[in-house]
Scaffold this motif. Sequence first.
Motif, PDB file in Angstrom:
ATOM      1  N   GLU A  41       0.853  -1.187   0.000  1.00  0.00           N
ATOM      2  CA  GLU A  41       0.000   0.000   0.000  1.00  0.00           C
ATOM      3  C   GLU A  41       0.889   1.237   0.000  1.00  0.00           C
ATOM      4  O   GLU A  41       2.025   1.201   0.460  1.00  0.00           O
ATOM      5  CB  GLU A  41      -0.880   0.022   1.248  1.00  0.00           C
ATOM      6  CG  GLU A  41      -1.849  -1.140   1.338  1.00  0.00           C
ATOM      7  CD  GLU A  41      -2.982  -1.025   0.327  1.00  0.00           C
ATOM      8  OE1 GLU A  41      -3.487   0.091   0.131  1.00  0.00           O
ATOM      9  OE2 GLU A  41      -3.330  -2.057  -0.269  1.00  0.00           O
ATOM     10  N   LYS A  42       0.318   2.345  -0.487  1.00  0.00           N
ATOM     11  CA  LYS A  42       1.061   3.589  -0.458  1.00  0.00           C
ATOM     12  C   LYS A  42       1.172   4.093   0.977  1.00  0.00           C
ATOM     13  O   LYS A  42       0.370   3.718   1.835  1.00  0.00           O
ATOM     14  CB  LYS A  42       0.361   4.630  -1.335  1.00  0.00           C
ATOM     15  CG  LYS A  42       0.542   4.311  -2.803  1.00  0.00           C
ATOM     16  CD  LYS A  42      -0.224   5.249  -3.685  1.00  0.00           C
ATOM     17  CE  LYS A  42       0.042   4.873  -5.139  1.00  0.00           C
ATOM     18  NZ  LYS A  42      -0.903   5.503  -6.047  1.00  0.00           N
ATOM     19  N   ASP A  81      -1.897   5.653   2.395  1.00  0.00           N
ATOM     20  CA  ASP A  81      -2.954   4.681   2.650  1.00  0.00           C
ATOM     21  C   ASP A  81      -2.709   3.907   3.944  1.00  0.00           C
ATOM     22  O   ASP A  81      -3.651   3.542   4.648  1.00  0.00           O
ATOM     23  CB  ASP A  81      -3.087   3.710   1.471  1.00  0.00           C
ATOM     24  CG  ASP A  81      -3.632   4.411   0.236  1.00  0.00           C
ATOM     25  OD1 ASP A  81      -4.471   5.307   0.409  1.00  0.00           O
ATOM     26  OD2 ASP A  81      -3.208   4.074  -0.880  1.00  0.00           O
ATOM     27  N   ARG A 127      -8.191  11.583   5.364  1.00  0.00           N
ATOM     28  CA  ARG A 127      -7.048  11.844   4.498  1.00  0.00           C
ATOM     29  C   ARG A 127      -6.228  13.033   5.024  1.00  0.00           C
ATOM     30  O   ARG A 127      -5.001  12.991   5.071  1.00  0.00           O
ATOM     31  CB  ARG A 127      -7.571  12.139   3.084  1.00  0.00           C
ATOM     32  CG  ARG A 127      -6.552  12.116   1.992  1.00  0.00           C
ATOM     33  CD  ARG A 127      -7.257  12.215   0.660  1.00  0.00           C
ATOM     34  NE  ARG A 127      -7.996  10.992   0.391  1.00  0.00           N
ATOM     35  CZ  ARG A 127      -7.470   9.956  -0.260  1.00  0.00           C
ATOM     36  NH1 ARG A 127      -6.246  10.021  -0.710  1.00  0.00           N
ATOM     37  NH2 ARG A 127      -8.171   8.872  -0.461  1.00  0.00           N
ATOM     38  N   ILE A 129      -4.030   5.982   6.584  1.00  0.00           N
ATOM     39  CA  ILE A 129      -5.495   5.984   6.513  1.00  0.00           C
ATOM     40  C   ILE A 129      -6.042   4.710   7.167  1.00  0.00           C
ATOM     41  O   ILE A 129      -6.980   4.753   7.959  1.00  0.00           O
ATOM     42  CB  ILE A 129      -5.957   6.104   5.046  1.00  0.00           C
ATOM     43  CG1 ILE A 129      -5.669   7.524   4.533  1.00  0.00           C
ATOM     44  CG2 ILE A 129      -7.444   5.796   4.921  1.00  0.00           C
ATOM     45  CD1 ILE A 129      -5.940   7.727   3.054  1.00  0.00           C
ATOM     46  N   ILE A 130      -5.406   3.577   6.867  1.00  0.00           N
ATOM     47  CA  ILE A 130      -5.837   2.313   7.482  1.00  0.00           C
ATOM     48  C   ILE A 130      -5.674   2.380   9.003  1.00  0.00           C
ATOM     49  O   ILE A 130      -6.499   1.863   9.745  1.00  0.00           O
ATOM     50  CB  ILE A 130      -5.030   1.122   6.899  1.00  0.00           C
ATOM     51  CG1 ILE A 130      -5.388   0.917   5.431  1.00  0.00           C
ATOM     52  CG2 ILE A 130      -5.297  -0.151   7.687  1.00  0.00           C
ATOM     53  CD1 ILE A 130      -4.459  -0.006   4.685  1.00  0.00           C
TER      54      ILE A 130
END
Lengths: 332, 255
Positions: B93-94, B97, B129, B100-101
């Motif tokens: 994942e970036k 992200d 975000r 965010i997770i």
Amino acid sequence: MTRRFSPERIGWLLAVVVAILLPLFVGEYLTSILLLIAIWSIVAISLNLIYGYTGQLSLGHSAFLGIGAYALGLIALKLHLGFWPSFFAATAISGLFGFLIGIPALKLRGPYFVLVTLGFAAIVGVIILAWVDFTGGANGLAGMPRPNPIPLPWGGQVRFDSLLNMYYFVLFFLVLIAILCDRLVHSLIGRTFIAISHDENLAESLGINTMAKKLLSFTVSAMFAGVAGALYASYNVVISPDVAHFARGMDVLACLIVGGAGTAAGPIIGTFVLTAIPEGLQIVPYLKTLINGIILLLFIIFLPAGITGGFKALALRWGDSRKSSGGRDAAP
Amino acid sequence: MPLLEVSGLTKAFGGLMAVSGLTFSVQQGELLSIIGPNGAGKTTLFNLLTGIYRPTSGIIRFDGNDITGCKPYQSVRRGIGRTFQRTTVFGWEKVLDNVIIGQSLHVRTGVWGAIVRTGAARREERRIREKARELLAFVGLSDMEQRLSGNLTEEAQKRLSIAMVLAADPKVLLLDEPTGGVNLEEIGGLIELVKKVQRSGVTICLIEHKMRMVMSISDRIIVLNYGVNIAEGTPAEVGANEEVIKAYLGARRVA
């Protein structure tokens, strides 16, 4: 956050246009093949949700397919409820089974979960075959309803007794479920699914209730498979225990792996490829399994991410290596 | 009242006492280091505090509540954040992200909101975000938010894993060797980050092997050996403790 006209969206739009126009130019036979591809694609999308995105490999999706098909048939035939109530009930019942099986099964991880789902599929298959009074046993059920005609505002109605209209009916659900699935996995909930598929322990250590999320994903997945089963029953008018044969679960998995698990287009592309190749070669059914087995093996060895997955990984790596060219180690 | 209170905590694996009768407390706002030779039970202790293991006996109280036997995700929701010895990020994942997770436990959007993309769902996504960007700025990874996190250096991944736990808004942060596997020149920056987290109001428990670092940043130190608490006190007190020197250097070297 996709742009309105991203290449992906244009690709999807083109695919839908082709899917709408194609049956107008090919014969009845190929249209019926396309219709089946659309139904199995829905099952592949449903498996993609729990396996591709959430990382829990279910070999039991043939059971949900069968439950959806038989639920539609039994409710329509025994309770005389008509198509739509039976259809929604079949969807809900499949989801309910997914939920109930998911509670014990998803507590297990890795191969243990796989085995429970496989066992579940075998049990459902046997019950359908053996409970003759209820399910008709090996004879199956006949007289499944087609969808009720939809009246048009300018008079007349769309009837579903023709193959073409049934094809569009199934296509509508394929597009709907593809969109629903895509929105779900790209939402904040979907990110938790993906997180679980990457590393369940890490996800849990970040405060994600992994059991609840897996159960949600599995239940929705079972509902989607149930929709496919109900559509199949309605289209075929006759169903037999074959619809819930556990080998179907393997076939769907093969489609998913060839197309690319964990991608939006993968399930559809994989189902198309694995149906079109044997169909195009006009080979006998038992050779079809052989050919599909060989294709699957080649993919597992040479392109485990599948067709779409392979492209995606390439694009990701390429994009990232470009970005990283300036200061890979430049942490401030 | 201490933020975290452990009394009589014991974990036995068969006949092996990994942690045995441990009693200590962590005060609000302090930086407590837990040191000890390999196999002393430090990571086991963290696994007990975060609910990965169930204690054989003993009680863990956090913020006034008994949390003994909580599941890992529940302990995070109560405010115990944790990083792992083996740096763990979602490598495919970036970077953005990942953070965010890390905020997933705060997410209110349900299935309906997700598939219909309601206004509330969009607003929540925007807010999360934004917060992820703030956290990346806090740990110093702003310019890497679009990178694949698996391609980051070990040091950057450590920063990222801290941002991910901070995303859960923990009251206490358990850091398992935050400088392990990192180049010597980069350690200073990570220590600075740990101090910055402490200054922002998060209590910190730290497992470390690098003694100079431990001595310089800790408010208090607990020394474990064979699952038993053999010394506790300020860095100066612990540094002068004979038992500690014995545990670390062996009895022969004690003058």
